[in-house]
Write an enzyme that holds these catalytic residues in place. Structure first.
Site, PDB file in Angstrom:
ATOM      1  N   GLU A 168      31.530  52.094  50.947  1.00 49.37           N
ATOM      2  CA  GLU A 168      31.792  51.156  49.849  1.00 49.37           C
ATOM      3  C   GLU A 168      30.733  51.342  48.759  1.00 49.37           C
ATOM      4  O   GLU A 168      29.646  50.759  48.850  1.00 49.37           O
ATOM      5  CB  GLU A 168      31.722  49.716  50.373  1.00 49.37           C
ATOM      6  N   SER A 214      37.465  47.844  45.202  1.00 54.63           N
ATOM      7  CA  SER A 214      38.591  47.643  44.289  1.00 54.63           C
ATOM      8  C   SER A 214      39.859  48.378  44.724  1.00 54.63           C
ATOM      9  O   SER A 214      40.582  48.923  43.887  1.00 54.63           O
ATOM     10  CB  SER A 214      38.183  48.015  42.857  1.00 54.63           C
TER      11      SER A 214
HETATM   12  C1  PEP Z   1      34.648  44.334  49.887  1.00 49.49           C
HETATM   13  O1  PEP Z   1      34.327  43.156  49.772  1.00 49.49           O
HETATM   14  O2  PEP Z   1      34.365  44.959  50.920  1.00 49.49           O
HETATM   15  C2  PEP Z   1      35.366  44.960  48.780  1.00 49.49           C
HETATM   16  C3  PEP Z   1      35.591  46.246  48.852  1.00 49.49           C
HETATM   17  O3  PEP Z   1      35.745  44.148  47.744  1.00 49.49           O
HETATM   18  P1  PEP Z   1      36.809  44.492  46.578  1.00 49.49           P
HETATM   19  O4  PEP Z   1      38.005  45.110  47.256  1.00 49.49           O
HETATM   20  O5  PEP Z   1      37.114  43.203  45.941  1.00 49.49           O
HETATM   21  O6  PEP Z   1      36.143  45.470  45.667  1.00 49.49           O
END
Ligand code: PEP
Length: 250
Positions: A168, A214
């Site tokens: 991430e 996202s």
């Molecule tokens: C997350 O919280 O792990 C995440 C990826 O959030 P988002 O999909 O909103 O970017």
């Protein structure tokens, strides 16, 4: 062996227990016939037991968003893996960047939590990812390598089947800025290489690596088309039944 895609929703600090139960009732009905992927929802700890109850006999598993490195003790405000286990939770997210940034989760701490999750026969989703400054400074691989090594210190080969890694990039979380599928895949391939170096090539081939940042119904297909992307950890878009349902059924 083909890696089964795993799509997990991280609800963060959203949805009351009532809202959580209503949500998973609808989700359960919408995803009833999905068989070829693993589906996980991660409500707040407060809602976990009720969500587990609602999803009993369904194809959706329940995860939570953190768990302590001890099973009990004088740790005000914390919850242990043993407690989650008894409540029927199966997965624990560890090292999410929001916890790294706001709740003092370090690689050492995440490693201790991971060991306790595994001791309790639960599964873990271990998050790693670089900040925008680190990426711009060309340090992405160095940062990811340090995180993977720190989090996996002392974790045996036999435990890897119970671990999913979530890449991430911090700059893509909740910002609407997704890494391009190619950018994400490049880091996933690098992470798989680290698993091969630290363990062996079979372990690397079997390791599931999710992308998070996202993810939406509009971009999941292109992400999942990449050879080293095995699923998604979804924040914002996991809070609506239709968008999470569409992502699961990419
Ligand atoms: C997350 O919280 O792990 C995440 C990826 O959030 P988002 O999909 O909103 O970017």
């Amino acid at each position: 062996m083909a890696r089964t895609p795993i799509i997990a929703g991280n609800w963060k600090m959203y949805k009351t227990p009532k809202e959580s139960v209503e949500f998973v009732r609808q989700l359960r009905d919408q995803l009833r016939d999905v068989k070829d992927r693993e589906i996980v929802v991660c409500p707040t700890a407060l809602s976990a037991a009720a969500v587990v109850e609602t999803l009993r006999f369904s194809n959706i598993q329940v995860g939570c968003q953190d768990a302590h490195w001890e099973n009990e003790g004088a740790y005000t405000g914390n919850i242990s893996p043993a407690m989650f286990k008894e409540a029927g939770v199966r997965y624990i997210i560890l090292g999410h960047s929001e916890r790294r940034q706001l709740d003092n989760d370090t690689d050492t701490r995440i490693n201790a939590k991971l060991k306790n999750v595994l001791r309790n026969s639960l599964k873990a989703i271990v998050c790693v990812g670089e900040t925008v400054l680190e990426r711009e400074a060309g340090k992405t691989e160095k940062v990811i390598e340090a995180q993977v090594k720190g989090c996996f210190e002392g974790i045996g080969l036999g435990d890897l089947a119970d671990i999913v890694i979530a890449y991430e990039p911090v700059w893509a979380i909740g910002t609407g800025k997704t890494a391009t599928p190619e950018q994400a895949n490049e880091v996933h391939t690098f992470i798989r290489g680290l698993v091969a170096k630290g363990y062996n090539s079979e372990a690397a081939t079997n390791m599931r690596i999710q992308y998070g940042g996202s993810v939406k119904p509009e971009n999941i297909k292109q992400l999942m088309a990449q050879p080293d992307i095995d699923g998604a950890l979804v924040g914002g878009a996991s809070l609506k039944v239709d968008s999470f349902g569409a992502i699961v059924q990419f």
